[in-house]
Design an enzyme around this catalytic site. Structure first.
Site, mmCIF file in Angstrom:
data_model
loop_
_atom_site.group_PDB
_atom_site.id
_atom_site.type_symbol
_atom_site.label_atom_id
_atom_site.label_comp_id
_atom_site.label_asym_id
_atom_site.label_seq_id
_atom_site.Cartn_x
_atom_site.Cartn_y
_atom_site.Cartn_z
ATOM 1 N N SER A 33 23.852 -34.646 59.631
ATOM 2 C CA SER A 33 25.290 -34.847 59.843
ATOM 3 C C SER A 33 26.019 -35.003 58.508
ATOM 4 O O SER A 33 25.419 -35.396 57.501
ATOM 5 C CB SER A 33 25.524 -36.093 60.699
ATOM 6 O OG SER A 33 24.816 -35.984 61.908
HETATM 7 N N1 SAM Z 1 20.473 -38.264 62.536
HETATM 8 C C1 SAM Z 1 20.049 -37.025 61.949
HETATM 9 C C2 SAM Z 1 19.969 -37.088 60.462
HETATM 10 O O1 SAM Z 1 20.257 -38.156 59.873
HETATM 11 O O2 SAM Z 1 19.567 -36.076 59.868
HETATM 12 C C3 SAM Z 1 20.878 -35.849 62.393
HETATM 13 C C4 SAM Z 1 20.654 -35.544 63.807
HETATM 14 S S1 SAM Z 1 21.027 -33.908 64.355
HETATM 15 C C5 SAM Z 1 22.782 -33.891 64.305
HETATM 16 C C6 SAM Z 1 20.596 -34.125 66.086
HETATM 17 C C7 SAM Z 1 19.120 -34.187 66.332
HETATM 18 O O3 SAM Z 1 18.920 -34.576 67.682
HETATM 19 C C8 SAM Z 1 18.406 -32.865 66.145
HETATM 20 O O4 SAM Z 1 17.377 -33.002 65.219
HETATM 21 C C9 SAM Z 1 17.873 -32.557 67.547
HETATM 22 O O5 SAM Z 1 16.641 -31.867 67.548
HETATM 23 C C10 SAM Z 1 17.742 -33.941 68.136
HETATM 24 N N2 SAM Z 1 17.695 -34.020 69.599
HETATM 25 C C11 SAM Z 1 18.387 -33.307 70.531
HETATM 26 N N3 SAM Z 1 18.051 -33.705 71.772
HETATM 27 C C12 SAM Z 1 17.133 -34.706 71.630
HETATM 28 C C13 SAM Z 1 16.412 -35.542 72.532
HETATM 29 N N4 SAM Z 1 16.555 -35.446 73.859
HETATM 30 N N5 SAM Z 1 15.575 -36.457 72.030
HETATM 31 C C14 SAM Z 1 15.408 -36.592 70.687
HETATM 32 N N6 SAM Z 1 16.053 -35.832 69.786
HETATM 33 C C15 SAM Z 1 16.915 -34.912 70.249
#
Ligand code: SAM
Length: 226
Positions: free
Chosen positions: A66
């Site tokens: 993000s």
């Molecule tokens: N917080 C992260 C960082 O500091 O880099 C950025 C997160 S990114 C915007 C969103 C993440 O959520 C992705 O890596 C995606 O694979 C994960 N994601 C989506 N659905 C998910 C789920 N049901 N459980 C766990 N992770 C999930």
């Protein structure tokens, strides 16, 4: 300038100063965490020179780290405290987890859950390299169900867009706990702040509009629905 001679800590300081000037970073503990955690260690090596641009960057598998201002807004809204037990849903690069760990350590702990196995490894390696692996546990799984084995949590942060607030996560929040979560459609959301009071009642308020990748899972969006 080549990567070797680049002064990332000066760039980090400049970014933090501008987030303070914009009124986004406000709390001393959050500011200290932003000054300490090296964002360049959480992006793919070829993107290190963009680490202090205030924008999301690709980390592979269609996912992103993000933008710094969004991490700042979410962290300020979450208001984690030293000693807190925190759950993050959506580990991605591990950067947000490291920021949280810097605030809650040494007594507190961050559990973070990620559905893409390769990103679990990416985040674990990043966190180990910068020394946060003692305070952060990265779990592979569907975070839309939460992580009941370590519940309840003082704070829950969801860094992917949910169609609604998952009841499973509300259940795993302590009384007087707080959750931040982007809620809306696949392409546009509002950051919601969920406060649980002493008796377990929930109050939801709106923070800022935002755009996150979808939360894909049992209590999120379907992988196949577009
Ligand atoms: N917080 C992260 C960082 O500091 O880099 C950025 C997160 S990114 C915007 C969103 C993440 O959520 C992705 O890596 C995606 O694979 C994960 N994601 C989506 N659905 C998910 C789920 N049901 N459980 C766990 N992770 C999930």
């Amino acid at each position: 300038m080549d990567a070797e001679s680049r002064d990332y800590s000066a760039e980090r300081r400049r970014l933090v100063e501008s987030l303070i000037a914009e009124g986004i970073l406000r709390t001393p503990e959050v500011i200290q965490a932003f000054l300490k955690v090296p964002r360049e260690e959480f992006v793919p090596p070829e993107l290190r020179d963009y680490a202090y641009d205030d924008r999301p960057l690709p980390i592979g598998y269609g996912q992103t780290i993000s933008a710094p201002h969004m991490v700042a807004i979410m962290t300020e809204e979450l208001s984690p405290r030293r000693g807190d037990k925190v759950l993050e849903v959506g580990t991605g690069s591990g950067y947000q987890a490291a920021i949280l760990a810097e605030i809650v350590k040494p007594e507190g702990h961050v559990w973070t859950i990620e559905r893409v196995r390769e990103l679990v490894e990416f985040a674990r390696n990043n966190l180990r390299r910068v020394g946060y692996d003692r305070y952060v546990t990265v779990v592979h799984g569907d975070g839309s169900l939460g992580l009941p084995e370590h519940a309840p949590y003082d704070r829950i942060i969801v860094t992917a867009a949910a169609p609604s607030i998952p009841e499973s996560l509300v259940k795993q929040l302590k009384p007087r706990g707080r959750m931040v979560i982007p809620v809306g459609g696949r392409y546009y959301q509002v950051l919601k702040i969920v406060n649980k009071d002493e008796s377990g009642n929930i109050k939801v308020s709106n923070s800022v509009p935002c755009i996150f990748v979808p939360l894909i899972g049992r209590n999120g969006f379907s992988e196949y629905e577009f």
